[in-house]
Design a protein around this motif. Structure first.
Motif, PDB file in Angstrom:
ATOM      1  N   PHE A  16      -4.072 -54.362  -1.430  1.00  0.00           N
ATOM      2  CA  PHE A  16      -5.476 -54.466  -1.834  1.00  0.00           C
ATOM      3  C   PHE A  16      -6.253 -55.373  -0.884  1.00  0.00           C
ATOM      4  O   PHE A  16      -7.362 -55.025  -0.441  1.00  0.00           O
ATOM      5  CB  PHE A  16      -5.568 -55.004  -3.264  1.00  0.00           C
ATOM      6  CG  PHE A  16      -6.968 -55.299  -3.719  1.00  0.00           C
ATOM      7  CD1 PHE A  16      -7.800 -54.284  -4.131  1.00  0.00           C
ATOM      8  CD2 PHE A  16      -7.447 -56.599  -3.707  1.00  0.00           C
ATOM      9  CE1 PHE A  16      -9.111 -54.549  -4.540  1.00  0.00           C
ATOM     10  CE2 PHE A  16      -8.748 -56.884  -4.104  1.00  0.00           C
ATOM     11  CZ  PHE A  16      -9.583 -55.850  -4.523  1.00  0.00           C
ATOM     12  N   ALA A  24      -6.840 -53.700   2.513  1.00  0.00           N
ATOM     13  CA  ALA A  24      -7.921 -52.707   2.482  1.00  0.00           C
ATOM     14  C   ALA A  24      -9.289 -53.381   2.378  1.00  0.00           C
ATOM     15  O   ALA A  24     -10.239 -52.986   3.067  1.00  0.00           O
ATOM     16  CB  ALA A  24      -7.702 -51.756   1.301  1.00  0.00           C
ATOM     17  N   ALA A  82      -1.364 -41.352  -1.787  1.00  0.00           N
ATOM     18  CA  ALA A  82      -2.225 -42.472  -2.180  1.00  0.00           C
ATOM     19  C   ALA A  82      -2.432 -43.428  -1.009  1.00  0.00           C
ATOM     20  O   ALA A  82      -3.556 -43.895  -0.769  1.00  0.00           O
ATOM     21  CB  ALA A  82      -1.601 -43.211  -3.370  1.00  0.00           C
ATOM     22  N   VAL A  83      -1.359 -43.722  -0.262  1.00  0.00           N
ATOM     23  CA  VAL A  83      -1.491 -44.604   0.901  1.00  0.00           C
ATOM     24  C   VAL A  83      -2.385 -43.966   1.958  1.00  0.00           C
ATOM     25  O   VAL A  83      -3.244 -44.630   2.560  1.00  0.00           O
ATOM     26  CB  VAL A  83      -0.094 -44.924   1.475  1.00  0.00           C
ATOM     27  CG1 VAL A  83      -0.219 -45.675   2.803  1.00  0.00           C
ATOM     28  CG2 VAL A  83       0.720 -45.745   0.485  1.00  0.00           C
ATOM     29  N   ILE A 121      -5.959 -44.279   0.890  1.00  0.00           N
ATOM     30  CA  ILE A 121      -6.477 -45.635   1.097  1.00  0.00           C
ATOM     31  C   ILE A 121      -6.883 -45.827   2.554  1.00  0.00           C
ATOM     32  O   ILE A 121      -7.946 -46.395   2.856  1.00  0.00           O
ATOM     33  CB  ILE A 121      -5.412 -46.677   0.678  1.00  0.00           C
ATOM     34  CG1 ILE A 121      -5.228 -46.668  -0.837  1.00  0.00           C
ATOM     35  CG2 ILE A 121      -5.809 -48.073   1.148  1.00  0.00           C
ATOM     36  CD1 ILE A 121      -4.104 -47.559  -1.321  1.00  0.00           C
ATOM     37  N   CYS A 122      -6.051 -45.335   3.480  1.00  0.00           N
ATOM     38  CA  CYS A 122      -6.369 -45.479   4.899  1.00  0.00           C
ATOM     39  C   CYS A 122      -7.627 -44.711   5.284  1.00  0.00           C
ATOM     40  O   CYS A 122      -8.477 -45.211   6.033  1.00  0.00           O
ATOM     41  CB  CYS A 122      -5.187 -44.996   5.744  1.00  0.00           C
ATOM     42  SG  CYS A 122      -3.713 -46.031   5.633  1.00  0.00           S
ATOM     43  N   VAL A 124     -10.821 -45.747   2.391  1.00  0.00           N
ATOM     44  CA  VAL A 124     -11.167 -47.157   2.154  1.00  0.00           C
ATOM     45  C   VAL A 124     -11.154 -47.943   3.451  1.00  0.00           C
ATOM     46  O   VAL A 124     -12.167 -48.532   3.849  1.00  0.00           O
ATOM     47  CB  VAL A 124     -10.197 -47.795   1.128  1.00  0.00           C
ATOM     48  CG1 VAL A 124     -10.555 -49.272   0.919  1.00  0.00           C
ATOM     49  CG2 VAL A 124     -10.232 -47.047  -0.190  1.00  0.00           C
TER      50      VAL A 124
END
Length: 580
Positions: free
Chosen positions: A321, A324, A388-389, A392-393, A396
């Motif tokens: 978290f 990111a 999900a990873v 995020i990349c 986010v």
């Protein structure tokens, strides 16, 4: 209406007390989760508990979902044990299942016992460890015995579980075709342990707060004092000598000044602020280094405040978290530096900076994941977590890096150097062997590594062995000491390089600081062969793969720290130079 009220009351009773709020009523169910099994020589190589020929109790199945991404990435695979455990209600020795060992089951258990397999369970979020079996060497040939009985001694304080201990018994020699009877027993005992301190039993203050740990901190502090004094002496000596020389030059006519004895770092004033080779890669490395340093400091402070060791995967989740959320730092530092270098492909630089470290992490993790899948290990990352990873990349980290890049280019993207850059690069003269950039780079990492050497041992032991790292105050202090030592060493090394009239200080100062990671990785090789008992493809690939990621992140951080400190030093000394 009465039915609705009854339904609400029933739901409130269901959620009133469980492992999430840690409050229980008498006779309320306490869930025992079975997590993983694996060789004791490597706690990172784990498999699901029921991959061994164990069996469950007859209680109805309860599903478990991964509460955090960190829990899933760490290979936590909780499955309900099926054992009937009631809060504050003792259970006499009870048989919960029987199983006949087939030839395959026998070989599986035999391998597990020969390799010292252990298993892990959770009760009210408290971890419990036990061995699968033991080798009886009193017989010839040795016999292999399986533990079939579990006794749980559970401590309670009012409505909360504050302690749990496991005693394994019921040893039987395993042979193909025998029937194994599994049993358990539960004993509840009143305890005076406070709920907030129930995890203290898992900590090891005698190990982490040993005199050697304190001595290493003191030793590193004295190193800082020495290096700061050395840098200050060099800086003051240089400025005083130059001021005296410039005052003398002002009193000479032009011919005498041209025939003066100028030498050293002043000779390269027209090239010292020249952009480095591959400026896009350099700016991206600096941006990523700023990013890693920010994440390391913030996550360490959160760990000091939050006591992450009490929650499964919470530290890794917090780090993801924070990484990111801090992406604008990467974009600002890398984007502004690339703009000062005169770079035009800022979008390409932004992409490179944002994915430099994540692509390395994902690449190594992807390769290790193939090995984990082949071995059917619980460390195999599920496909939804991979998605999900990736999300995020892409959704986010990349947008936040873009925001930081735009802000950085507009607010700090204008070059403001104290010296003009010559159109034609100055030839670099031959140097003595001890001021070659490659040698300076290798030598620059020795002292910073020496300042964190002892702390690396404690961190490696907590990650690869069975210690819970909790002294994050030490880690924060060591990070500060590492930063100061790295800055001082790179300043001294860059000063020697510039004095040899070599203006390639940017990459040299970065590599000089980053070389600390090279020595850390060498130490990890030593630790693998002399401090662990790991073996096999999976354990070796997992260890060296993730140690490589750690070393790369550390190298980006220390390289950036070294460069930033050196850049301040170079700017300071050239601001004092009177250039015609």
């Amino acid at each position: 209406m009465r039915v609705l009220i009854s339904l609400l009351l029933f739901i409130s009773l269901l959620v009133e007390a469980d492992e999430h709020d840690h409050l229980y009523e008498v006779d309320e169910e306490v869930v025992l989760w079975m997590n993983t099994v694996g060789p004791y020589s490597n706690r990172q190589e784990t498999y699901t508990y029921f991959s061994l020929p164990f069996c469950k109790g007859d209680k109805s199945q309860i599903g478990h979902y991964h509460e955090t991404m960190g829990e899933s990435l760490l290979g936590v695979e909780l499955e309900f044990s099926g054992l009937d455990i009631k809060f504050r209600t003792n259970t006499q020795k009870t048989v919960y299942c029987k199983k006949v060992l087939s030839e395959t089951d026998y070989k599986t258990l035999l391998y597990a016992i020969q390799n010292n397999y252990y298993y892990q369970m959770y009760l009210d979020d408290m971890p419990i460890w036990g061995m699968v079996g033991e080798v009886d060497t009193t017989t010839n040939p040795p016999t292999y015995k399986l533990y079939t009985h579990k006794r749980l001694d559970i401590g309670f304080n009012d409505k909360q579980v504050v302690d749990v201990n496991l005693t394994s018994d019921g040893r039987i020699e395993i042979r193909p075709g025998i029937e194994i009877t599994y049993s358990y027993e539960v004993v509840w005992q009143k305890s005076e342990v406070d709920f907030e301190k129930r995890f203290d039993k898992y900590l090891d203050p005698n190990f982490f707060q040993h005199r050697i740990h304190w001595f290493s901190i003191f030793n590193s502090f004295m190193m800082v004092v020495f290096l700061v004094g050395l840098v200050w002496m060099i800086l003051v000596r240089t400025l005083r000598k130059d001021y005296a020389r410039y005052q003398k030059d002002d009193s000479l006519d032009d011919l005498d000044a041209d025939l003066g004895d100028e030498y050293g770092w002043k000779q390269v004033h027209g090239d010292v602020f020249r952009p480095p080779t591959t400026p896009m890669l350099f700016a991206s490395c600096i941006g990523a280094g700023y990013h890693v340093f920010t994440v390391a400091v913030i996550t360490t402070i959160l760990a000091i405040v939050g006591e992450f060791y009490t929650e499964r995967g919470s530290l890794l989740s917090a780090a993801i978290f924070v990484y990111a959320a801090c992406s604008p730092v990467n974009g600002y530092a890398g984007g502004s530096m690339y703009a000062r270098f005169g770079g035009r492909n800022w979008i390409k630089q932004m992409m490179l900076g944002s994915f430099l470290l994540p692509s390395l992490v994902c690449g190594v993790a992807f390769l290790i994941n193939f090995i984990a899948i082949y071995y059917h290990a619980s460390r195999a990352i599920p496909f939804p977590i991979m998605l999900a990873v990736s999300a995020i990349c892409i959704f986010v980290i990349l947008p936040l890096t873009l925001v930081g890049t735009v802000v950085g280019r507009n607010m700090a993207g204008t070059a403001d150097y104290p010296c003009r850059v010559n159109a034609v690069p100055r030839p670099i003269p031959d140097k003595k062997w001890f001021v070659q950039p490659w040698l300076i780079t290798l030598a620059g990492g020795i002292l910073p590594f020496g300042s964190i050497f002892i702390e690396m041992y404690f961190i490696f032991t907590s990650f690869w062995a069975y210690k819970i790292y909790y002294v994050y105050g030490f880690m924060l202090l060591v990070t500060i000491i590492l930063s100061i030592v790295t800055v001082c060493v790179t300043i001294v090394c860059s000063y020697f390089l510039l004095n040899a009239e070599d203006y390639r200080w940017r990459w040299t100062s970065f590599a000089c600081g980053a070389s600390t990671a090279f020595y850390v990785y060498l130490y990890s090789v030593y630790y693998f062969f002399f401090k662990t008992k790991m073996y096999g493809l999976f354990q070796t690939a997992f260890y060296f793969g993730y140690m490589g990621i750690f070393a790369a992140a550390l190298g980006l951080m220390t390289g950036t720290i070294g460069y930033v400190g050196t850049a301040k030093f170079v700017r300071t000394i050239y601001q004092t130079v009177k250039i015609d």
